[in-house]
Design an enzyme around this catalytic site. Structure first.
Site, PDB file in Angstrom:
ATOM      1  NE  ARG A  57      41.524  38.021  34.930  1.00 42.34           N
ATOM      2  CZ  ARG A  57      40.720  38.946  35.457  1.00 42.34           C
ATOM      3  NH1 ARG A  57      39.881  38.609  36.433  1.00 42.34           N
ATOM      4  NH2 ARG A  57      40.736  40.194  35.031  1.00 42.34           N
ATOM      5  CE  LYS A 156      38.737  40.493  31.953  1.00 41.79           C
ATOM      6  NZ  LYS A 156      37.303  40.712  32.087  1.00 41.79           N
TER       7      LYS A 156
HETATM    8  C1  LIG Z   1      32.397  38.403  33.971  1.00 40.40           C
HETATM    9  C2  LIG Z   1      33.249  39.193  34.894  1.00 40.40           C
HETATM   10  N1  LIG Z   1      33.178  38.943  36.219  1.00 40.40           N
HETATM   11  C3  LIG Z   1      33.921  39.628  37.109  1.00 40.40           C
HETATM   12  C4  LIG Z   1      34.783  40.636  36.701  1.00 40.40           C
HETATM   13  C5  LIG Z   1      35.619  41.355  37.711  1.00 40.40           C
HETATM   14  O1  LIG Z   1      36.960  40.946  37.574  1.00 40.40           O
HETATM   15  P1  LIG Z   1      38.172  41.919  37.867  1.00 40.40           P
HETATM   16  O2  LIG Z   1      38.086  42.285  39.308  1.00 40.40           O
HETATM   17  O3  LIG Z   1      39.383  41.122  37.547  1.00 40.40           O
HETATM   18  O4  LIG Z   1      38.010  43.090  36.976  1.00 40.40           O
HETATM   19  C6  LIG Z   1      34.877  40.938  35.335  1.00 40.40           C
HETATM   20  C7  LIG Z   1      35.752  42.002  34.863  1.00 40.40           C
HETATM   21  O5  LIG Z   1      36.834  41.772  34.491  1.00 40.40           O
HETATM   22  C8  LIG Z   1      34.107  40.193  34.408  1.00 40.40           C
HETATM   23  O6  LIG Z   1      34.171  40.444  33.101  1.00 40.40           O
END
Ligand SMILES: Cc1ncc(COP(=O)(O)O)c(C=O)c1O
Length: 296
Positions: A57, A156
């Site tokens: 990612r 991200k």
């Molecule tokens: C906006 C957002 N949605 C969802 C998530 C959950 O993603 P992950 O399971 O990769 O931490 C995160 C955290 O990283 C986030 O910042």
């Protein structure tokens, strides 16, 4: 006797420096414009959890914003592991940040010659254990999830104001988390977690195209659904679907798998963790304790 405080050792552009000396320029475009990408990663029991998925990612996010990462994947993996080792930690949270680097006061990224990379590995303050049985009280909030046509929520990036505004609105309601809708009124995600709805034993989660980040924990839920014998599929979900759900839970690297017991004043299902969510929590905890890339 004076107490000696051990400082964290931070990876910063190829070197390990004590936390008070880990500084970036005020001209860094990560700071000036939120121009950069990051990952939040957990390590449990001496192993980095789902590290390859996080690296996938990270490099995808960087590619999407045309940021050339100056470390290749093997070197990045090693830098993450070495940051944990330098701090002697077996359980904790890693924050890996790549900014566009130092530029001038204009926003043109072409003026930034070299990305800045830093990695922090630290202990994490978890949600109190009682949240995993009592569940969270959440609200849907007025701030909409940013449109993928403007800035894809799948990236991200360091630009979290959209999420922060939603978080502030939840705080104003006294909620423990906020749920964001997209411009069509479909549920997108929480401010830093993905969302799951359980109805009659089936599990549903918003499409990425509805404004959800492709969460690494979200992705794992598809495997755990097979293990726990529940069908899981993506769907367009509305607030109504949340209100009448049998159970709801959120997932994220920080939050893990956490039940939601109330949305906008409506009690969800039993008003505490439900039986399907309990199964996902147990399967998730088993994975965190028994898989991952060894640090030592
Ligand atoms: C906006 C957002 N949605 C969802 C998530 C959950 O993603 P992950 O399971 O990769 O931490 C995160 C955290 O990283 C986030 O910042």
């Amino acid at each position: 006797m004076a107490l000696f405080m051990q400082h964290l050792k931070i990876y910063l552009d190829g070197a390990f420096v004590a936390e008070p000396d880990a500084k970036v320029s005020v001209f860094d475009h990560g700071l000036l414009y939120g121009d950069g990408v990051f990952e939040g990663i957990r390590f449990y029991n001496g192993r980095v959890f789902l590290l390859e998925e996080h690296l996938d990612r990270l490099y995808d996010s960087a590619k999407a914003i045309l940021l050339t990462v100056p470390l290749d994947r093997d070197a990045m993996r090693e830098a993450v592991l070495e940051t944990c080792r330098q701090n002697g930690l077996r359980d904790g949270y890693i924050r890996l940040v790549i900014t566009r680097g130092k530029g001038d006061l204009g926003l043109n990224p072409n003026k930034c010659s070299k990305p800045t990379i830093f990695i922090i590995a630290a202990s994490i303050e978890l949600y109190p254990e009682k949240y995993y049985t009592e569940g969270l009280r959440v609200n849907t909030v007025p701030t909409q999830r940013i449109s993928p046509a403007a800035l894809s929520p799948a990236i991200k990036s360091l630009n979290y104001l959209n999420n922060i505004l939603a978080k502030i609105e939840g705080n104003l309601y006294g909620a423990q988390e906020s749920i964001m809708l997209n411009q069509q009124g479909y549920v997108a995600e929480c401010t830093a977690d993905n969302l799951f709805v359980i109805k009659k034993g089936k599990v549903f989660t918003p499409h990425i195209s509805d404004g959800a980040l492709g969460g690494i924990t979200r992705r794992l839920m598809f495997d755990l659904a097979v293990e726990t014998g529940h069908e899981l599929r993506e769907a367009n979900l509305t607030r109504y679907d949340l209100f009448v759900a049998d159970e709801l839970f959120a997932t994220g690297t920080g939050a893990e798998v956490v039940p939601i017991s109330e949305v906008d004043g409506r009690k969800i299902g039993p008003g505490r963790v439900g039986p399907v969510t309990e199964k996902f929590i147990a399967a998730f905890r088993h994975k965190t304790q028994n898989t991952g890339v060894p640090i030592y």
